[in-house]
Design a protein around this motif. Structure first.
Motif, short mmCIF file in Angstrom:
data_model
loop_
_atom_site.label_atom_id
_atom_site.label_comp_id
_atom_site.label_asym_id
_atom_site.label_seq_id
_atom_site.Cartn_x
_atom_site.Cartn_y
_atom_site.Cartn_z
N ASN A 74 -18.61 -29.00 -49.22
CA ASN A 74 -20.01 -29.14 -48.07
C ASN A 74 -21.00 -28.30 -48.51
OD1 ASN A 74 -20.93 -30.65 -45.86
ND2 ASN A 74 -20.89 -28.55 -44.45
N SER A 114 -22.99 -26.57 -46.47
CA SER A 114 -22.89 -25.30 -45.87
C SER A 114 -21.52 -24.86 -45.73
CB SER A 114 -23.28 -25.35 -44.38
OG SER A 114 -24.39 -26.33 -44.32
N LYS A 163 -19.43 -24.00 -42.67
CA LYS A 163 -19.01 -25.06 -41.89
C LYS A 163 -17.75 -25.68 -42.34
CE LYS A 163 -21.67 -28.52 -40.01
NZ LYS A 163 -22.99 -29.23 -40.16
P1 ATR Z 1 -21.88 -36.82 -38.86
O1 ATR Z 1 -21.45 -36.90 -37.54
O2 ATR Z 1 -22.37 -38.24 -39.57
O3 ATR Z 1 -20.73 -36.20 -39.72
P2 ATR Z 1 -23.29 -34.29 -38.89
O4 ATR Z 1 -22.15 -33.77 -37.94
O5 ATR Z 1 -24.52 -34.14 -38.82
O6 ATR Z 1 -23.04 -35.90 -39.03
O7 ATR Z 1 -22.72 -34.08 -40.35
C1 ATR Z 1 -23.57 -34.57 -41.36
C2 ATR Z 1 -22.78 -33.96 -42.65
O8 ATR Z 1 -23.59 -34.43 -44.02
C3 ATR Z 1 -22.81 -32.36 -42.97
O9 ATR Z 1 -21.54 -32.20 -43.67
C4 ATR Z 1 -23.86 -32.08 -43.57
O10 ATR Z 1 -23.72 -30.88 -44.38
P3 ATR Z 1 -24.07 -29.40 -43.70
O11 ATR Z 1 -22.77 -29.38 -42.96
O12 ATR Z 1 -24.25 -28.66 -44.73
O13 ATR Z 1 -25.40 -29.73 -42.98
C5 ATR Z 1 -24.25 -33.29 -44.63
N1 ATR Z 1 -25.70 -33.20 -45.22
C6 ATR Z 1 -26.70 -34.00 -44.24
N2 ATR Z 1 -27.61 -34.10 -45.02
C7 ATR Z 1 -27.55 -33.32 -46.32
C8 ATR Z 1 -28.35 -33.10 -47.44
N3 ATR Z 1 -29.45 -33.31 -47.40
N4 ATR Z 1 -27.49 -32.60 -48.61
C9 ATR Z 1 -26.05 -32.21 -48.42
N5 ATR Z 1 -25.38 -32.41 -47.46
C10 ATR Z 1 -26.04 -32.77 -46.41
#
Ligand code: ATR
Length: 308
Positions: free
Chosen positions: A176, A178, A181
């Motif tokens: 991931n 982050s 998380k």
């Molecule tokens: P969902 O319920 O669809 O899983 P979410 O809980 O908001 O939605 O999670 C989105 C996931 O996409 C997370 O793993 C997020 O990474 P972060 O935890 O670092 O935020 C990932 N994600 C979203 N946009 C991203 C991006 N531009 N680059 C990398 N990871 C991204």
């Protein structure tokens, strides 16, 4: 549009936005195929004043107003006699405050996407988890005893992690953006498993995954969706040399960038449309007590493909 009789049992889906939902198509087709007197409708639930706040507390205020509207909607649905509801973005977590009972899997995953009418209210279930399980099984994708890679650590990745634990996977590695998380999620799964089951890696650390083995890899981030349609969360071809079976939870576009990159390196690829279908089928089964056979599921899947 089919005739809805006065005797029809009513179900629906609550979300915001809701315009593009495929759930009415899935459930009304299921009702037609099974001959059950059931109709399914979309409900946009949002506060009257959403988006009109300003100042520092705007986000908190929006969340509070959303929660209030959702509470009223669920109470109203019960009073209107609705048999069941699906719950989608942004309410899958909040809705847990408005159910009378929660199924243990939904409690673990921390999200509810299906409400089933019981005496005095609704019981909350998570059919996304079981839906993904049935979709993977129907495509003969191995889980038991396997090491699984998961991209993401949000709500969808969480559901994947708990499914893999339930299906007896050997391990899950969350990659991931982050990493904290991913670490928190891995810690939680390890506590639930009572063993070293999950681990976390930051995206650039994928090179620590051994080469020479090809993993079942599930893409559970939102990258690849909407404005991000031409992106994948990892684009380095080196990563995809480690991927044997690539599953994206996204179904629109039908072939995501993640799937394209995986295919280029020789992986078999699947999108999230079957998962969507099976979460619906399991909800329908919970509402009606009727089991949907594989032939009917396959038939609806073909029709669903045409809708995307
Ligand atoms: P969902 O319920 O669809 O899983 P979410 O809980 O908001 O939605 O999670 C989105 C996931 O996409 C997370 O793993 C997020 O990474 P972060 O935890 O670092 O935020 C990932 N994600 C979203 N946009 C991203 C991006 N531009 N680059 C990398 N990871 C991204």
């Amino acid at each position: 549009m089919k005739d809805i009789k006065g005797t029809a049992k009513i179900c629906g889906v609550i979300g915001n936005p809701i315009e593009h939902t495929l759930s009415p198509f899935i459930h009304n087709t299921l009702a037609e195929k099974t001959g059950l007197d059931l109709a399914y409708v979309p409900f946009l639930v949002k506060p009257d004043k959403e988006g009109e706040q300003d100042g520092g507390n705007a986000a908190d205020e929006v969340l509070k107003l959303r929660e209030e509207s959702l509470g009223k909607a669920i109470e109203g649905a019960y009073a209107l006699g609705l048999l069941g509801l699906n719950i989608t973005v942004p309410y899958k977590r909040t809705v847990m405050n408005f159910v009378k009972e929660t199924d243990p899997i939904a409690k673990k995953v921390g999200a509810v996407n299906t409400l089933v009418r019981i005496d005095g209210g609704y019981k909350g279930y998570n059919t996304d988890v079981a839906g993904l399980g049935r979709a993977l099984e129907s495509d003969n994708i191995p889980m038991e005893g396997d090491d699984i890679l998961v991209l993401g650590a949000g709500g969808a990745a969480r559901a994947v992690g708990f499914l893999m634990l339930e299906k007896g996977a050997a391990s899950v590695t969350f990659l991931n953006r982050s990493s904290n998380k991913a670490e928190n999620l891995a810690f939680e799964l390890n506590s639930a498993a009572g063993r070293q089951f999950a681990r976390a890696l930051a995206l650039p650390d994928f090179r620590r995954i051994p080469e020479g083995k090809r993993f079942v890899t599930i893409q559970a981030t939102s990258v690849g969706l909407g404005a991000d349609a031409d992106r994948a969360v990892i684009e380095d071809p080196e990563f995809y040399k480690r991927v044997g079976i690539a599953v994206d939870v996204i179904f629109n576009p039908a072939e995501t960038k993640f799937m394209k990159l995986a295919k280029q390196e020789g992986a078999k690829t699947f999108n999230g449309l079957k998962m969507l279908l099976y979460q619906g089928i399991i909800a329908f089964e919970l509402w009606t007590g009727k089991k949907i056979d594989e032939a009917t599921a396959d038939e609806i899947y073909l029709k669903l493909k045409e809708q995307v």
